[in-house]
Design a protein around this motif. Structure first.
Motif, PDB file in Angstrom:
ATOM      1  N   SER A   1      41.138  83.586  43.750  1.00  0.00           N
ATOM      2  CA  SER A   1      41.109  84.212  42.429  1.00  0.00           C
ATOM      3  C   SER A   1      39.688  84.630  42.075  1.00  0.00           C
ATOM      4  O   SER A   1      38.718  84.162  42.670  1.00  0.00           O
ATOM      5  CB  SER A   1      41.640  83.242  41.357  1.00  0.00           C
TER       6      SER A   1
ATOM      7  N   ALA B   1      44.780  86.384  42.381  1.00  0.00           N
ATOM      8  CA  ALA B   1      44.888  85.972  40.980  1.00  0.00           C
ATOM      9  C   ALA B   1      43.625  86.340  40.214  1.00  0.00           C
ATOM     10  O   ALA B   1      42.531  86.394  40.781  1.00  0.00           O
ATOM     11  CB  ALA B   1      45.139  84.470  40.881  1.00  0.00           C
TER      12      ALA B   1
ATOM     13  N   GLU C   1      41.497  85.008  36.868  1.00  0.00           N
ATOM     14  CA  GLU C   1      41.378  83.917  35.909  1.00  0.00           C
ATOM     15  C   GLU C   1      40.491  84.351  34.753  1.00  0.00           C
ATOM     16  O   GLU C   1      39.586  85.167  34.918  1.00  0.00           O
ATOM     17  CB  GLU C   1      40.831  82.654  36.562  1.00  0.00           C
TER      18      GLU C   1
ATOM     19  N   VAL D   1      45.374  82.905  35.953  1.00  0.00           N
ATOM     20  CA  VAL D   1      45.012  81.521  35.636  1.00  0.00           C
ATOM     21  C   VAL D   1      44.409  81.548  34.235  1.00  0.00           C
ATOM     22  O   VAL D   1      43.370  82.169  34.009  1.00  0.00           O
ATOM     23  CB  VAL D   1      44.007  80.947  36.647  1.00  0.00           C
TER      24      VAL D   1
ATOM     25  N   ARG E   1      42.608  79.840  31.353  1.00  0.00           N
ATOM     26  CA  ARG E   1      41.707  78.704  31.091  1.00  0.00           C
ATOM     27  C   ARG E   1      41.438  78.634  29.585  1.00  0.00           C
ATOM     28  O   ARG E   1      40.473  79.164  29.078  1.00  0.00           O
ATOM     29  CB  ARG E   1      40.425  78.873  31.897  1.00  0.00           C
TER      30      ARG E   1
ATOM     31  N   ILE F   1      51.292  83.911  34.846  1.00  0.00           N
ATOM     32  CA  ILE F   1      50.413  82.741  34.748  1.00  0.00           C
ATOM     33  C   ILE F   1      50.961  81.584  35.573  1.00  0.00           C
ATOM     34  O   ILE F   1      52.014  81.023  35.263  1.00  0.00           O
ATOM     35  CB  ILE F   1      50.239  82.292  33.284  1.00  0.00           C
TER      36      ILE F   1
ATOM     37  N   LEU G   1      48.830  78.869  36.541  1.00  0.00           N
ATOM     38  CA  LEU G   1      48.080  77.666  36.199  1.00  0.00           C
ATOM     39  C   LEU G   1      47.481  77.850  34.811  1.00  0.00           C
ATOM     40  O   LEU G   1      47.110  78.971  34.435  1.00  0.00           O
ATOM     41  CB  LEU G   1      46.942  77.399  37.191  1.00  0.00           C
ATOM     42  N   SER G   2      47.373  76.737  34.084  1.00  0.00           N
ATOM     43  CA  SER G   2      46.699  76.784  32.789  1.00  0.00           C
ATOM     44  C   SER G   2      45.696  75.635  32.725  1.00  0.00           C
ATOM     45  O   SER G   2      45.927  74.577  33.299  1.00  0.00           O
ATOM     46  CB  SER G   2      47.716  76.676  31.651  1.00  0.00           C
ATOM     47  N   GLN G   3      44.604  75.873  32.042  1.00  0.00           N
ATOM     48  CA  GLN G   3      43.548  74.855  31.962  1.00  0.00           C
ATOM     49  C   GLN G   3      43.382  74.368  30.540  1.00  0.00           C
ATOM     50  O   GLN G   3      43.384  75.152  29.590  1.00  0.00           O
ATOM     51  CB  GLN G   3      42.220  75.429  32.455  1.00  0.00           C
TER      52      GLN G   3
ATOM     53  N   TRP H   1      48.899  72.075  34.896  1.00  0.00           N
ATOM     54  CA  TRP H   1      47.657  72.127  34.126  1.00  0.00           C
ATOM     55  C   TRP H   1      46.497  71.652  35.006  1.00  0.00           C
ATOM     56  O   TRP H   1      46.652  70.733  35.797  1.00  0.00           O
ATOM     57  CB  TRP H   1      47.734  71.213  32.905  1.00  0.00           C
TER      58      TRP H   1
ATOM     59  N   THR I   1      39.662  69.923  39.174  1.00  0.00           N
ATOM     60  CA  THR I   1      39.142  70.934  40.095  1.00  0.00           C
ATOM     61  C   THR I   1      37.617  70.896  40.094  1.00  0.00           C
ATOM     62  O   THR I   1      36.989  70.427  39.149  1.00  0.00           O
ATOM     63  CB  THR I   1      39.611  72.345  39.697  1.00  0.00           C
TER      64      THR I   1
ATOM     65  N   THR J   1      37.480  76.019  40.495  1.00  0.00           N
ATOM     66  CA  THR J   1      37.568  77.109  39.533  1.00  0.00           C
ATOM     67  C   THR J   1      36.316  77.956  39.533  1.00  0.00           C
ATOM     68  O   THR J   1      36.338  79.109  39.106  1.00  0.00           O
ATOM     69  CB  THR J   1      37.802  76.547  38.123  1.00  0.00           C
TER      70      THR J   1
END
Length: 257
Positions: free
Chosen positions: A44, A71, A73, A111, A113, A174, A176-178, A219, A234, A255
């Motif tokens: 990403s 991806a 982010e 992604v 964040r 989406i 992944l979410s942070q 998450w 991460t 990340t």
């Protein structure tokens, strides 16, 4: 009349099946993220939507795809979206939903964040100045005044994204979410050490809040060595080749590197 009702029911059922069929299951094992059960090595890159214009986004994202990215982010910038308490701006460069849909149009993953503290070489790390000035405020720790404001904004973002069906579990991009960002380190020390038990309580609270949204994708918590399960911690640093996640069931991810 009965046949018309039957037709409507069938049409609604077909629409539901179509929406469900577009949903993507995002899981992981101790090595990789899985998309619909298939292991993927995902590359990403970051594009911060407020730092460009909506007119630029399609070309930027297209070039990212041509460059080999899977991806895009981005952080979500609290002080850009809520410059005055409970007054929101999602127009122009701040149109997060349009940005995410542009990623989707190009066939890439996203992604998200959320933070909402983002660092990002951004003014005050993205925390609005008005938050700092609230009575009884202590920022970035287990302080009820701060947590109430942080939760209000995080909930706003998650609800907006869910309404537009932009999580992969809804057929969106989406994966992944942070929640939170770089809480485990600051330039001259360790935030967890500075805040002690209150810092640990805050991170545990963040994880529980994130899970309560039931967004259907994993998450992550970057630079959080004691990230509570099921958060995936991460790496965010210079030497991510030496990084190991804090749980054997979490894949090795970074990340920023």
């Amino acid at each position: 009349m009965a046949s018309q009702k039957y037709f409507v029911y069938i049409s609604l059922l077909l629409c539901f099946i179509f929406l469900v069929s577009n949903a993507v299951e995002v899981t992981h094992d101790g090595r990789v993220i899985k998309i619909d059960g298939k292991r993927r090595v995902l590359i990403s890159g970051s594009i911060h939507y407020p730092r460009s214009t909506p007119q630029m986004w399609p070309d930027l994202i297209k070039k990212a795809k041509e460059g080999g990215l899977h991806a895009i982010e981005t952080y979500v910038f609290w002080n850009a979206h809520e410059p005055i308490r409970r007054e929101y701006d999602f127009s122009g460069n701040n149109d997060l939903i349009r940005f995410l849909k542009t990623i989707q149009d190009e066939g890439l993953f996203a992604v998200l964040r959320i933070g909402p503290y983002v660092c990002a070489e951004w003014n005050y790390g993205g925390i609005p100045v008005w938050v700092h000035n609230l009575p009884g405020m202590e920022i970035w720790t287990a302080n009820k005044v701060y947590m109430d404001e942080m939760q209000n904004f995080t909930t706003l973002i998650v609800n907006m994204v869910q309404k537009e069906k932009l999580f992969a579990s809804q057929g969106g991009p989406i994966i992944l979410s942070q929640i939170e960002n770089e809480y485990g380190n600051v330039e001259y020390g360790n935030v967890m050490f500075v805040y002690g038990d209150d810092g640990k309580a805050y991170i545990d609270w963040c994880a529980k809040m994130a899970e309560s949204f039931n967004i259907g994708v994993p998450w992550i918590m970057c630079q959080q060595p004691d990230a509570p399960q099921p958060m995936i911690n991460t790496c965010n640093g210079w030497y991510c080749h030496d990084f190991e996640p804090n749980n054997p069931n979490s894949p090795k991810m970074w990340t920023e590197n």
